[in-house]
Design a protein around this motif. Structure first.
Motif, PDB file in Angstrom:
ATOM      1  N   MET A  18     -56.721 -55.254  34.906  1.00 19.64           N
ATOM      2  CA  MET A  18     -56.343 -56.584  34.151  1.00 19.64           C
ATOM      3  C   MET A  18     -54.866 -56.687  33.903  1.00 19.64           C
ATOM      4  SD  MET A  18     -57.866 -58.999  32.692  1.00 19.64           S
ATOM      5  CE  MET A  18     -56.706 -59.979  33.405  1.00 19.64           C
ATOM      6  N   ASP A  19     -54.062 -55.683  33.589  1.00 22.05           N
ATOM      7  CA  ASP A  19     -52.678 -55.743  34.056  1.00 22.05           C
ATOM      8  C   ASP A  19     -52.162 -56.094  35.270  1.00 22.05           C
ATOM      9  OD1 ASP A  19     -52.548 -54.553  31.163  1.00 22.05           O
ATOM     10  OD2 ASP A  19     -52.281 -52.598  31.865  1.00 22.05           O
ATOM     11  N   ARG A  22     -53.176 -60.059  35.815  1.00 23.86           N
ATOM     12  CA  ARG A  22     -52.314 -60.932  34.905  1.00 23.86           C
ATOM     13  C   ARG A  22     -50.969 -61.105  35.344  1.00 23.86           C
ATOM     14  NH1 ARG A  22     -53.311 -65.067  31.965  1.00 23.86           N
ATOM     15  NH2 ARG A  22     -51.937 -65.433  29.952  1.00 23.86           N
ATOM     16  N   GLU A  23     -50.366 -59.875  36.211  1.00 23.04           N
ATOM     17  CA  GLU A  23     -49.291 -60.089  36.653  1.00 23.04           C
ATOM     18  C   GLU A  23     -49.010 -60.465  38.105  1.00 23.04           C
ATOM     19  OE1 GLU A  23     -45.395 -56.853  37.809  1.00 23.04           O
ATOM     20  OE2 GLU A  23     -47.301 -56.141  36.783  1.00 23.04           O
ATOM     21  N   ASP A  28     -55.334 -65.787  37.710  1.00 25.38           N
ATOM     22  CA  ASP A  28     -55.426 -65.085  36.465  1.00 25.38           C
ATOM     23  C   ASP A  28     -54.191 -65.330  35.570  1.00 25.38           C
ATOM     24  OD1 ASP A  28     -57.891 -63.101  36.474  1.00 25.38           O
ATOM     25  OD2 ASP A  28     -56.952 -63.052  38.437  1.00 25.38           O
ATOM     26  N   LYS A  29     -52.889 -65.516  36.012  1.00 25.79           N
ATOM     27  CA  LYS A  29     -51.804 -65.595  35.404  1.00 25.79           C
ATOM     28  C   LYS A  29     -51.954 -67.204  34.571  1.00 25.79           C
ATOM     29  CE  LYS A  29     -47.919 -64.811  37.475  1.00 25.79           C
ATOM     30  NZ  LYS A  29     -46.681 -65.027  38.536  1.00 25.79           N
ATOM     31  N   GLN A  31     -54.613 -68.403  33.134  1.00 23.32           N
ATOM     32  CA  GLN A  31     -55.500 -68.575  32.321  1.00 23.32           C
ATOM     33  C   GLN A  31     -55.075 -68.340  30.890  1.00 23.32           C
ATOM     34  OE1 GLN A  31     -58.212 -69.918  33.420  1.00 23.32           O
ATOM     35  NE2 GLN A  31     -57.138 -69.499  35.390  1.00 23.32           N
ATOM     36  N   PHE A  72     -59.924 -59.721  29.022  1.00 25.60           N
ATOM     37  CA  PHE A  72     -59.049 -60.794  29.323  1.00 25.60           C
ATOM     38  C   PHE A  72     -58.185 -61.239  27.955  1.00 25.60           C
ATOM     39  CE2 PHE A  72     -58.490 -63.640  33.263  1.00 25.60           C
ATOM     40  CZ  PHE A  72     -57.304 -63.786  32.945  1.00 25.60           C
ATOM     41  N   LYS A  75     -55.776 -58.978  26.587  1.00 25.63           N
ATOM     42  CA  LYS A  75     -54.550 -58.931  27.329  1.00 25.63           C
ATOM     43  C   LYS A  75     -53.735 -60.116  27.037  1.00 25.63           C
ATOM     44  CE  LYS A  75     -51.612 -57.965  30.509  1.00 25.63           C
ATOM     45  NZ  LYS A  75     -50.680 -56.591  30.246  1.00 25.63           N
ATOM     46  N   ILE A  76     -54.255 -61.467  26.904  1.00 27.79           N
ATOM     47  CA  ILE A  76     -53.482 -62.512  26.516  1.00 27.79           C
ATOM     48  C   ILE A  76     -52.919 -62.381  25.112  1.00 27.79           C
ATOM     49  CG2 ILE A  76     -53.782 -65.109  26.120  1.00 27.79           C
ATOM     50  CD1 ILE A  76     -55.764 -65.183  28.442  1.00 27.79           C
ATOM     51  N   GLU A  79     -49.574 -60.320  25.081  1.00 27.17           N
ATOM     52  CA  GLU A  79     -48.494 -61.024  25.629  1.00 27.17           C
ATOM     53  C   GLU A  79     -47.852 -61.841  24.467  1.00 27.17           C
ATOM     54  OE1 GLU A  79     -50.674 -61.451  30.066  1.00 27.17           O
ATOM     55  OE2 GLU A  79     -50.310 -63.194  28.685  1.00 27.17           O
TER      56      GLU A  79
END
Length: 257
Positions: A18-19, A22-23, A28-29, A31, A72, A75-76, A79
């Motif tokens: 997931m990291d 997202r990067e 994915d970035k 979302q 997910f 993770k958001i 941030e």
């Protein structure tokens, strides 16, 4: 089966992936919590389908999709330093411990009904003003009706015997027929809603999940109708050109399969 250590390693692997996504992944970035919402709902329904089909392999896959969404969202959240997956896990752990004093405290319960009653009482002590606050507004109406009835039962607002609920169903059906004869569409809709609500309540007394029961019927109807369509295709005759009597022959065949 995997050991606890292997399970933790697998979960850690998912967090690492997931990291990376997202990067590095453009989709994915992009979302957000909001953009994922409808996808999460869709995944949940797909899991529900797999459960009703008793397809264990598919259940495993759909659980993975749901787990991905949870990771997910976490993770958001991390941030913006709002929360991370550790906060999510600890939050539900704390809730489960608080809501199960018969396991993690000195409360004694006789059966599952007392557990559910204690659950609702504890939620009110946590500051909720109504037992119905826990029913999501966006739930489908049938599911929402079932949850409402479960919630109020938890504080003792319920019928005592199944026959009382069935009598209520009959009462609502009679009231619906009165309005059907009167032809008032608004009142017909209101009474029809009352009939559905009372039937859902009766299902609870029969220990039947109304959502699952209706979906089983949906699936059964789809299979039978598709059998009918296939037979029409074999005959080279459009379904719309067949008489109801002709259709009924194949419908009865489908019921026997």
């Amino acid at each position: 089966m995997n050991t606890r250590q292997q399970q933790l390693q697998a979960f850690n692997r998912l967090l690492d992936i997931m990291d990376d996504l997202r990067e590095k992944c453009p989709w994915d970035k992009k979302q957000t919590l909001e953009s994922l919402r409808h996808l999460t709902i869709e995944e949940t329904y797909e899991l529900g389908d797999a459960i009703l089909d008793n397809d264990l392999e598919e259940i495993k896959k759909e659980l993975g999709d749901v787990l991905l969404h949870i990771v997910f969202y976490a993770k958001i959240g991390s941030e913006t330093n709002a929360f991370d997956i550790g906060d999510v896990a600890n939050s539900i752990c704390d809730k489960l411990i608080d809501r199960h004093p018969h396991i993690y405290g000195d409360v004694v319960v006789a059966d599952e009904e007392e557990v559910k009653q204690n659950w609702e009482k504890l939620k009110l002590k946590e500051g909720k003003k109504s037992v119905l606050e826990g029913v999501p507004k966006s739930l489908p109406a049938l599911v929402k009706a079932s949850r409402i009835q479960d919630k109020v039962k938890g504080v003792g607002f319920d019928w005592e015997e199944p026959h009382q609920v069935w009598d209520k169903v009959q009462e609502e059906l009679n009231e619906l027929q009165v309005e059907v004869k009167a032809g008032n569409q608004d009142k017909i809709e209101a009474e029809f809603g009352d009939v559905l609500f009372s039937m859902i309540n009766y299902a609870r007394f029969l220990k039947v999940n109304p959502e699952d029961a209706l979906e089983r019927t949906n699936k059964k109807f789809i299979k039978r109708f598709q059998y009918l369509e296939n037979k029409a295709t074999e005959l080279g005759k459009p379904l719309m050109d067949m008489t109801l009597a002709e259709m009924d022959v194949f419908w009865e065949e489908a019921k026997k399969l």
